[in-house]
Design a protein around this motif. Structure first.
Motif, PDB file in Angstrom:
ATOM      1  N   VAL A  18       0.858  -1.185   0.000  1.00  0.00           N
ATOM      2  CA  VAL A  18       0.000   0.000   0.000  1.00  0.00           C
ATOM      3  C   VAL A  18       0.892   1.232   0.000  1.00  0.00           C
ATOM      4  O   VAL A  18       1.975   1.233   0.593  1.00  0.00           O
ATOM      5  N   GLY A  19       0.416   2.272  -0.682  1.00  0.00           N
ATOM      6  CA  GLY A  19       1.146   3.527  -0.720  1.00  0.00           C
ATOM      7  C   GLY A  19       0.433   4.583   0.091  1.00  0.00           C
ATOM      8  O   GLY A  19      -0.752   4.836  -0.122  1.00  0.00           O
ATOM      9  N   VAL A  20       1.141   5.174   1.048  1.00  0.00           N
ATOM     10  CA  VAL A  20       0.601   6.224   1.904  1.00  0.00           C
ATOM     11  C   VAL A  20       1.615   7.355   1.976  1.00  0.00           C
ATOM     12  O   VAL A  20       2.759   7.140   2.389  1.00  0.00           O
ATOM     13  N   LYS A  21       1.207   8.543   1.524  1.00  0.00           N
ATOM     14  CA  LYS A  21       2.057   9.735   1.579  1.00  0.00           C
ATOM     15  C   LYS A  21       3.419   9.485   0.935  1.00  0.00           C
ATOM     16  O   LYS A  21       4.470   9.856   1.467  1.00  0.00           O
ATOM     17  N   GLY A  22       3.376   8.823  -0.226  1.00  0.00           N
ATOM     18  CA  GLY A  22       4.596   8.597  -0.984  1.00  0.00           C
ATOM     19  C   GLY A  22       5.450   7.429  -0.515  1.00  0.00           C
ATOM     20  O   GLY A  22       6.489   7.147  -1.121  1.00  0.00           O
ATOM     21  N   GLU A  23       5.030   6.748   0.549  1.00  0.00           N
ATOM     22  CA  GLU A  23       5.796   5.610   1.054  1.00  0.00           C
ATOM     23  C   GLU A  23       5.012   4.320   0.850  1.00  0.00           C
ATOM     24  O   GLU A  23       3.789   4.295   0.959  1.00  0.00           O
ATOM     25  N   ARG A  24       5.752   3.239   0.581  1.00  0.00           N
ATOM     26  CA  ARG A  24       5.118   1.937   0.395  1.00  0.00           C
ATOM     27  C   ARG A  24       5.379   1.038   1.594  1.00  0.00           C
ATOM     28  O   ARG A  24       6.488   1.013   2.134  1.00  0.00           O
ATOM     29  N   THR A  25       4.342   0.323   2.000  1.00  0.00           N
ATOM     30  CA  THR A  25       4.474  -0.706   3.030  1.00  0.00           C
ATOM     31  C   THR A  25       4.182  -2.050   2.374  1.00  0.00           C
ATOM     32  O   THR A  25       3.152  -2.219   1.716  1.00  0.00           O
ATOM     33  N   GLN A  26       5.104  -2.990   2.552  1.00  0.00           N
ATOM     34  CA  GLN A  26       4.966  -4.317   1.963  1.00  0.00           C
ATOM     35  C   GLN A  26       4.210  -5.241   2.912  1.00  0.00           C
ATOM     36  O   GLN A  26       4.304  -5.116   4.138  1.00  0.00           O
ATOM     37  N   GLY A  27       3.477  -6.179   2.347  1.00  0.00           N
ATOM     38  CA  GLY A  27       2.750  -7.142   3.158  1.00  0.00           C
ATOM     39  C   GLY A  27       2.574  -8.458   2.433  1.00  0.00           C
ATOM     40  O   GLY A  27       2.959  -8.612   1.259  1.00  0.00           O
ATOM     41  N   SER A  28       1.963  -9.415   3.116  1.00  0.00           N
ATOM     42  CA  SER A  28       1.740 -10.740   2.536  1.00  0.00           C
ATOM     43  C   SER A  28       0.378 -10.829   1.859  1.00  0.00           C
ATOM     44  O   SER A  28       0.242 -11.379   0.767  1.00  0.00           O
ATOM     45  N   TRP A  29      -0.636 -10.294   2.499  1.00  0.00           N
ATOM     46  CA  TRP A  29      -1.998 -10.279   1.990  1.00  0.00           C
ATOM     47  C   TRP A  29      -2.603  -8.926   2.318  1.00  0.00           C
ATOM     48  O   TRP A  29      -2.118  -8.222   3.220  1.00  0.00           O
ATOM     49  N   LEU A  30      -3.675  -8.561   1.610  1.00  0.00           N
ATOM     50  CA  LEU A  30      -4.298  -7.260   1.838  1.00  0.00           C
ATOM     51  C   LEU A  30      -5.806  -7.436   1.964  1.00  0.00           C
ATOM     52  O   LEU A  30      -6.435  -8.097   1.129  1.00  0.00           O
ATOM     53  N   ILE A  31      -6.374  -6.857   3.015  1.00  0.00           N
ATOM     54  CA  ILE A  31      -7.815  -6.864   3.238  1.00  0.00           C
ATOM     55  C   ILE A  31      -8.353  -5.460   2.997  1.00  0.00           C
ATOM     56  O   ILE A  31      -7.938  -4.504   3.657  1.00  0.00           O
ATOM     57  N   GLY A  32      -9.257  -5.335   2.038  1.00  0.00           N
ATOM     58  CA  GLY A  32      -9.908  -4.055   1.778  1.00  0.00           C
ATOM     59  C   GLY A  32     -11.195  -3.964   2.577  1.00  0.00           C
ATOM     60  O   GLY A  32     -12.210  -4.551   2.196  1.00  0.00           O
ATOM     61  N   ALA A  33     -11.138  -3.253   3.696  1.00  0.00           N
ATOM     62  CA  ALA A  33     -12.318  -2.991   4.519  1.00  0.00           C
ATOM     63  C   ALA A  33     -12.575  -1.490   4.484  1.00  0.00           C
ATOM     64  O   ALA A  33     -12.882  -0.866   5.500  1.00  0.00           O
ATOM     65  N   ASP A  34     -12.433  -0.937   3.290  1.00  0.00           N
ATOM     66  CA  ASP A  34     -12.395   0.507   3.111  1.00  0.00           C
ATOM     67  C   ASP A  34     -13.658   1.081   2.492  1.00  0.00           C
ATOM     68  O   ASP A  34     -13.628   2.127   1.849  1.00  0.00           O
TER      69      ASP A  34
END
Length: 400
Positions: free
Chosen positions: A146-162
């Motif tokens: 995910v990209g937030v304020k120009g920075e990326r955070t890596q993960g294994s899986w992503l849950i969209g509860a948005d």
């Protein structure tokens, strides 16, 4: 556990669904990173009804007792004719052998969110970021980001509860077909004690009145009223203080003006995502389905999504076959279509009925159902969402 699966599960959205998923994963020892665009838990008027099986689930997270202490227990609810006070009343205590919580709980969703946040603070491997609007998401064969304020955070899986405008769903190119109902809902809270003026009023009431309809739900400190613009009235006009006052005076006429504590309006939708999964990205809650609020099923269905999804995800993170995640969609999407959307739509259509004779027929049928223990039990198993959960539980783990 492989190296990429040791990366955190990323969750977009810190509403009840995202926070429930985060806590379940954290309690299972899974690292979690949760991102929320708002600066803090929203205090807007949102969901306020918790059904029996949802309370059973929240009990396993250790938050039900505190939630119940801050809400109002509601074992009885009604459908009423306003002019005469005639009513059909359903008593959830008939389900005492089916659930540990045979009642509705009326409590603002923000209370649950704060309790879940307090629990999550106990887990150092759970990171929650507010004021962190997700600008982009992506995935490849090894993980997600995910990209937030120009920075990326890596993960294994992503849950969209948005929520309804989910960036996760849109990025995945998942369709969200359905309809937008013609009416809008105006939510209003007031500290006026309607129960002193309307004989036999229960804490939850769906009410036919004149050519319109409204509902009254009792929370610990105020009544929550769902109103609708009058025919030919614009939403902007209906939201004006004098218009709201006129509608409340129609509920109970009094010499003084009502003290309105909060007001909010929103459109009503009926939609479901074409699929709940695209690769390593999964949808839950309003990102996956939207329904009429009549019957209070939306938030509850989202919390049920979170439990089903995290059951499957915890298994996959523990080296189970990745196809286990397909069970999540097979369990939850049909329930959203066949139970949540259809039941809430039936509730809406019933309360939108304006013909006096047809209203009486509908009320009489509800009265006969409420008076017959077998019929009442079947009706309440469905309307309290127990029947749908049981149907989902019968779906096999891996499709053959």
């Amino acid at each position: 556990m492989t190296a990429e699966l040791r990366k955190p599960v990323l969750i977009v959205g810190a509403g009840p669904v995202g926070l429930t998923a985060a806590l379940r994963l954290a309690q299972a020892g899974v690292a979690v990173a949760l991102f929320e665009a708002e600066r803090a838990v929203s205090t807007d008027l949102r969901a306020s009804t918790f059904h029996p099986p949802t309370l059973d689930m929240l009990d396993t997270l250790g938050v039900a007792v505190e939630l119940i202490a801050q809400g109002r227990l509601t074992p009885r609810w009604q459908v009423r004719l306003h002019e005469t006070g005639e009513r059909a009343e359903f008593d959830l205590s008939i389900l005492a052998d089916e659930t540990r919580h045979p009642y509705r709980l009326q409590c603002e969703q923000q209370v649950l969110q704060r309790l879940l946040l307090d629990r999550l603070a106990q887990y150092p491997h759970a990171r929650i970021r507010f004021d962190a609007e997700v600008e982009a998401v992506g995935q490849d064969a090894r993980g997600v980001w995910v990209g937030v304020k120009g920075e990326r955070t890596q993960g294994s899986w992503l849950i969209g509860a948005d929520g309804a405008r989910s960036i996760v769903r849109r990025t995945c190119g998942i369709g969200f077909e359905g309809e937008t109902y013609p009416e809008s809902t105006i939510l209003v809270t007031t500290d006026f004690e309607f129960e002193r003026s309307l004989p036999g009023l229960s804490p939850v009431n769906y009410i036919w009145a004149g050519a319109g309809t409204f509902s009254l739900l009792r929370l610990p400190d105020f009544w929550r009223c769902s109103l609708y613009p009058r025919e030919g009235q614009t939403l902007e006009s209906a939201m004006e203080d004098d218009s709201i006052e006129a509608q409340l005076q129609h509920v109970v006429s009094r010499a003084e003006r009502y003290r309105v504590l909060h007001k909010r309006c929103y459109r009503i939708h009926r939609r479901v995502a074409d699929t709940y999964r695209r690769g390593r990205m999964l949808l839950a809650g309003d990102a996956a389905h939207l329904n009429s609020p009549s019957g209070g099923m939306g938030m509850n269905a989202g919390i049920h999504d979170a439990f089903s999804l995290t059951d499957c995800l915890i298994g996959v993170l523990g080296d189970a076959d990745e196809r286990l995640l397909d069970r999540y969609e097979r369990q939850r999407r049909p329930i959203a279509v066949e139970h949540v959307l259809q039941q809430s739509d039936r509730n809406r259509r019933r309360m939108q009925e304006t013909d006096p004779q047809r209203r009486r027929e509908l009320l009489r049928d509800l009265q006969l159902t409420a008076a017959d223990p077998a019929r009442a039990r079947e009706y309440l198993l469905a309307s309290s969402m127990i029947a749908g959960l049981r149907q989902a539980g019968r779906i096999e783990s891996v499709q053959t």
